[in-house]
Design a protein around this motif. Structure first.
Motif, PDB file in Angstrom:
ATOM      1  N   ASP A 273      16.404 -19.689 -19.598  1.00 32.01           N
ATOM      2  CA  ASP A 273      16.234 -18.426 -19.144  1.00 32.01           C
ATOM      3  C   ASP A 273      15.014 -18.556 -18.077  1.00 32.01           C
ATOM      4  O   ASP A 273      14.943 -17.669 -17.239  1.00 32.01           O
ATOM      5  CB  ASP A 273      15.994 -17.375 -19.915  1.00 32.01           C
ATOM      6  N   SER A 274      14.235 -19.720 -18.023  1.00 34.60           N
ATOM      7  CA  SER A 274      13.036 -19.826 -17.406  1.00 34.60           C
ATOM      8  C   SER A 274      13.203 -20.932 -16.349  1.00 34.60           C
ATOM      9  O   SER A 274      12.029 -21.532 -15.808  1.00 34.60           O
ATOM     10  CB  SER A 274      11.768 -19.637 -18.079  1.00 34.60           C
ATOM     11  N   GLY A 275      14.364 -21.849 -16.356  1.00 34.68           N
ATOM     12  CA  GLY A 275      14.405 -22.786 -15.715  1.00 34.68           C
ATOM     13  C   GLY A 275      13.852 -24.152 -16.402  1.00 34.68           C
ATOM     14  O   GLY A 275      13.643 -25.194 -15.902  1.00 34.68           O
ATOM     15  N   GLN A 276      13.705 -23.924 -17.629  1.00 39.07           N
ATOM     16  CA  GLN A 276      12.973 -25.030 -18.792  1.00 39.07           C
ATOM     17  C   GLN A 276      13.905 -26.189 -18.716  1.00 39.07           C
ATOM     18  O   GLN A 276      13.428 -27.565 -19.222  1.00 39.07           O
ATOM     19  CB  GLN A 276      12.584 -24.707 -19.886  1.00 39.07           C
ATOM     20  N   LEU A 277      15.073 -26.145 -18.669  1.00 39.81           N
ATOM     21  CA  LEU A 277      15.888 -27.235 -18.469  1.00 39.81           C
ATOM     22  C   LEU A 277      15.988 -28.125 -17.306  1.00 39.81           C
ATOM     23  O   LEU A 277      16.337 -29.566 -17.419  1.00 39.81           O
ATOM     24  CB  LEU A 277      17.578 -26.908 -18.934  1.00 39.81           C
ATOM     25  N   GLY A 278      15.178 -28.046 -16.491  1.00 43.97           N
ATOM     26  CA  GLY A 278      15.131 -28.727 -15.148  1.00 43.97           C
ATOM     27  C   GLY A 278      16.342 -28.998 -14.495  1.00 43.97           C
ATOM     28  O   GLY A 278      16.432 -29.980 -13.536  1.00 43.97           O
ATOM     29  N   ASN A 279      17.366 -28.192 -14.785  1.00 42.40           N
ATOM     30  CA  ASN A 279      18.865 -28.432 -13.892  1.00 42.40           C
ATOM     31  C   ASN A 279      19.060 -27.556 -12.676  1.00 42.40           C
ATOM     32  O   ASN A 279      19.997 -27.530 -12.222  1.00 42.40           O
ATOM     33  CB  ASN A 279      19.850 -28.257 -14.955  1.00 42.40           C
ATOM     34  N   SER A 280      17.913 -27.175 -12.232  1.00 49.92           N
ATOM     35  CA  SER A 280      17.819 -26.449 -10.846  1.00 49.92           C
ATOM     36  C   SER A 280      18.249 -24.852 -10.860  1.00 49.92           C
ATOM     37  O   SER A 280      17.879 -23.991 -10.043  1.00 49.92           O
ATOM     38  CB  SER A 280      18.615 -26.993  -9.666  1.00 49.92           C
TER      39      SER A 280
END
Length: 602
Positions: A61-68
C-alpha cells in the motif's frame, strides 16, 4: 516490531526440559531451498537468496515491495529488479531498506523522511540510492525511522525523531542520514516502533522508555544513546514495538510483558534486562509486536508471547506463551513482524506463519468455498461462545475445527433436528478480549477452519454472506438500546481495525442496519421474535448493500450501496448472536436460530 535481519552460526548442542513443538502446522512454506536471510515487517516480508537476489511480498500500500507500483501486493515472493549483490534487507512498518554491493537503498513510505533521500517524498515504489557511500554494512528500518552502520563503524539515523528515537540529542527529525555520536565502533543496530538500540560491545538504547523498553531502570526517555548495564560483551539486540531483547551468549529481555513477550514466565513487565532461561548459547533474537523468537547455537528455534494470530506457535490454539517453546528441526535464520513470523530451516527452506497486520490489498479467502453441503459442518468458521473451559469465568471459548463440527451445547450452541443451529448469548456469560458483551458467534475462517483467519478487501471482487435465520430472544434490558446483533461485516485491520463495519441489529421490534456507528436505515419496523427471514450482506467496490426478505410478514427491503468509512483491507463475515447487554444493564439472553448460511467470494 522487529526490523533487523539475523544471521546464525549453527553448532550442534543438545537440550532438555523444553517443550518441543512440531514445525508450524499452519505455516506457508515456499518450495525454494535457496533462502539466505529474512526480514518480517508490519505488513510485508523481504528476503535474499544465495544468489544475491532480493524478494518481497505482502502489502504494497506504500510501495514497500519495491516493485514500482503501489497497491500491487503479492502473496508469494516477488523478485525486486534483476540485480544481484543484495546482502542485507530490513522490512519496516511501511518502508524497506537494503544493501547491495555496499550501497544503501530505501523505498516505500517516506511520510517522515525515513527513506533518507533528503526530502519527504510521499511514496517511492522502487529502491532509491541513499548517499554516495559504498561501505554500508547493516541497516534497520523501524516504524517511521531508519538507522544504518558503515564499515568504518559510524552509526547514522534518520526519519521521525519522536521521543528522541534518532538519538541525535536535538529533538529534530531529519530526512537524510545524520551521524549518531562520534563513536566509530558500532556493530549492530535495531530500530523499533519508537525506540532504537545498538551495540558496540556495550549496549545502548534511546527514544521512548514507555513500558521500560529502554532497559535503563529509570522510566525516562532519552534523546541520546544511554548505556544499558555495565556489560561489554553484547552481541545482538532487537527493538520491538514495546519491548527489547538482546544476547551476549545469555538472552535478556525487558519492557512490556502484557502478552508474555519477555519470556520470563511471569507476565510481568520490567525496566531492566532480565535473563531468559539459563542457556548461554543464544545466537540471535527478534522482538516483534507482542511476541519474540530466538535461535540457539544448536539451530533450535524458540518463540513466545502473543499467539492470537498463530504467530508464536502456529500449531497451538493457546493465546499466549510466557516462556520459550521450541520448534523441532534445525533453523538458521528467523525474524518476527507485528503479527507474523518467518524462519529459514537448515536446508534453506523458508516458512512463514501468523497473520500480517494488513493482508495483501486484494485478498480473497476463496471462491464459493463456504456454500458447502451440509452447511452445518461449518468447515470454514470458528465459534466464540460465552463460557470458558469450566462454563464460568472471564474468557470466552474459541471452538475451531474439528471440534466445531461435532459441538452441541444446548445452553449456547444447539444443533436441532430440523437442521438449524441455535446460537444463544447469555448476558452473564464470559466475554472476549476488547469487548464487555457476550456472544455465541461464528467468525469466517479459511482452509481448515483452525488457524487461518479469512481477510478480504471490498476494493477487489464481490463478497457476500447470505443467512436465513430467526431472532428468537432478546435480553430483558434496563437500556432499551442494547440490541441483538444477527450478522455483520467486521474489520480487523491496522491497530485492530474499526470493529463493526455493518451490522444487522434488533432493538425492540425495529430491525435495522448500523454501519460504522451510523444508522443506515430500517429493514423491518415491526419484526416479531421467531419470524424467519433471509438477509444478505454484500461488499464490493461500489460499497455495502444489505438485502432483507421476510416472507412471514411480506417485508422486503434493500439498503445501499453505501460507502464504508472503515479500513477495507481486512474484513470478514460474522454470523450468530452478539448481544450488547451484560449484567450491568440486563438479564436473560439473546438468541438467533440459523437455518441456512452461505458465503461467496468472487
Amino acid at each position: 516490531m522487529t526490523w533487523v535481519k539475523s544471521v546464525l552460526l549453527v553448532i550442534p548442542l543438545a537440550f532438555s526440559g523444553i517443550l518441543v513443538v512440531d514445525s508450524p502446522a499452519a505455516a506457508q512454506s515456499f518450495s525454494d531451498t535457496d533462502w539466505k536471510s529474512i526480514s518480517a515487517g508490519g505488513s510485508h516480508t523481504c528476503g535474499t537468496d544465495n544468489s544475491g537476489y532480493l524478494f518481497c511480498w505482502g502489502s504494497d500500500d506504500s510501495g514497500q515491495l519495491g516493485n514500482s507500483s503501489a497497491l500491487n501486493s503479492k502473496t508469494t515472493p516477488n523478485r525486486v529488479g534483476d540485480s544481484t549483490g543484495w546482502s542485507v534487507v530490513s522490512a519496516g512498518g511501511s518502508h524497506t531498506c537494503g544493501i547491495r554491493s555496499g550501497r544503501l537503498y530505501c523505498w516505500g513510505s517516506d511520510s517522515n523522511g525515513q527513506l533518507g533521500n533528503g526530502s519527504v517524498t510521499g511514496v517511492k515504489g522502487t529502491p532509491q540510492t541513499i548517499t554516495s557511500a559504498t561501505d554500508w554494512t547493516t541497516v534497520s528500518a523501524g516504524a517511521t525511522h531508519t538507522c544504518a552502520i558503515r564499515s568504518i563503524g559510524k552509526l547514522y539515523c534518520w526519519g521521525n525523531d519522536g521521543d528522541g528515537r534518532l538519538g541525535n540529542g536535538t529533538g529534530g527529525s531529519t530526512t537524510a542520514p545524520a551521524q549518531i555520536t562520534t563513536a566509530t565502533d558500532w556493530k549492530t543496530v535495531s530500530a523499533g516502533a519508537s525506540h532504537t538500540c545498538a551495540t558496540r560491545g556495550k549496549l545502548y538504547c534511546w527514544g521512548s522508555d514507555s513500558d521500560g523498553r529502554l532497559g535503563n531502570g529509570t522510566g525516562g526517555s532519552s534523546s541520546v544513546p544511554t548505556q544499558i548495564t555495565s556489560a561489554t560483551d553484547w552481541k545482538t539486540v532487537s527493538a520491538g514495538a514495546s519491548h527489547t531483547c538482546a544476547t551476549r551468549g545469555k538472552l535478556y529481555c525487558w519492557g512490556n510483558d502484557s502478552d508474555g513477550q519477555l519470556g520470563n514466565g511471569t507476565s510481568g513487565s520490567t525496566t531492566v534486562p532480565v535473563q531468559i532461561t539459563t542457556a548461554t548459547d543464544w545466537s540471535t533474537v527478534s522482538a516483534g509486536g507482542s511476541h519474540t523468537c530466538a535461535i540457539r547455537s544448536s539451530g533450535t528455534l524458540f518463540c513466545w508471547g502473543d499467539n492470537t494470530y498463530g504467530q508464536t506457535v502456529a500449531s497451538s490454539e493457546d493465546v499466549s506463551f510466557t516462556s520459550p517453546d521450541a520448534y523441532s528441526g534445525t533453523w538458521k535464520a528467523q525474524d518476527v513482524g507485528d503479527r507474523h513470523t518467518c524462519a529459514i530451516e537448515g536446508n534453506g527452506q523458508l516458512s512463514c506463519w501468523g497473520v500480517p497486520q494488513v493482508p495483501p490489498d486484494c485478498p480473497s479467502p476463496g471462491t464459493n468455498v463456504y456454500a458447502n453441503d451440509p452447511w452445518q459442518d461449518l468447515d470454514y468458521w470458528k465459534l466464540t461462545i460465552p463460557v470458558d473451559g469450566t462454563d464460568s469465568g472471564d474468557s470466552a471459548d474459541e471452538v475451531k475445527q474439528p471440534e466445531l463440527k461435532a459441538l452441541d451445547n444446548k445452553d449456547y450452541f444447539d444443533r436441532r433436528s430440523d437442521g438449524s443451529i441455535m446460537f444463544r448469548a447469555r448476558v452473564d456469560g464470559a466475554t472476549t478480549s476488547g469487548s464487555s458483551f457476550p456472544r455465541s458467534e461464528l467468525r469466517e475462517m479459511t482452509q481448515d477452519g483452525q488457524y487461518n483467519r479469512a481477510a478480504w478487501s471490498s476494493l477487489c471482487g464481490t463478497h457476500r454472506m447470505s443467512v436465513t435465520q430467526a431472532i428468537t430472544a432478546q435480553p430483558n434490558r434496563t437500556n432499551p438500546e442494547d440490541p441483538v446483533v444477527a450478522g455483520q461485516i467486521h474489520d480487523g485491520g491496522v491497530d485492530g481495525g474499526h470493529g463493526d463495519v455493518a451490522m444487522i441489529r434488533l432493538e425492540g421490534t425495529r430491525l435495522f442496519v448500523e454501519a460504522d456507528g451510523n444508522d443506515r436505515g430500517t429493514l423491518d419496523s415491526n419484526y416479531q421474535l421467531g419470524q424467519k427471514f433471509t438477509v444478505s450482506l454484500t461488499a464490493n467496490a461500489s460499497g455495502i448493500t444489505i438485502r432483507y426478505d421476510n416472507s412471514v410478514n411480506g417485508t422486503g427491503k434493500t439498503i445501499g450501496p453505501f460507502p464504508p468509512t472503515a479500513n477495507n483491507k481486512q474484513w470478514f463475515f460474522k454470523a450468530g448472536c452478539y448481544t450488547q447487554a451484560n449484567t450491568s444493564n440486563g438479564t436473560g439472553y439473546g438468541e438467533v436460530v440459523i437455518y441456512a448460511l452461505a458465503v461467496t467470494h468472487s
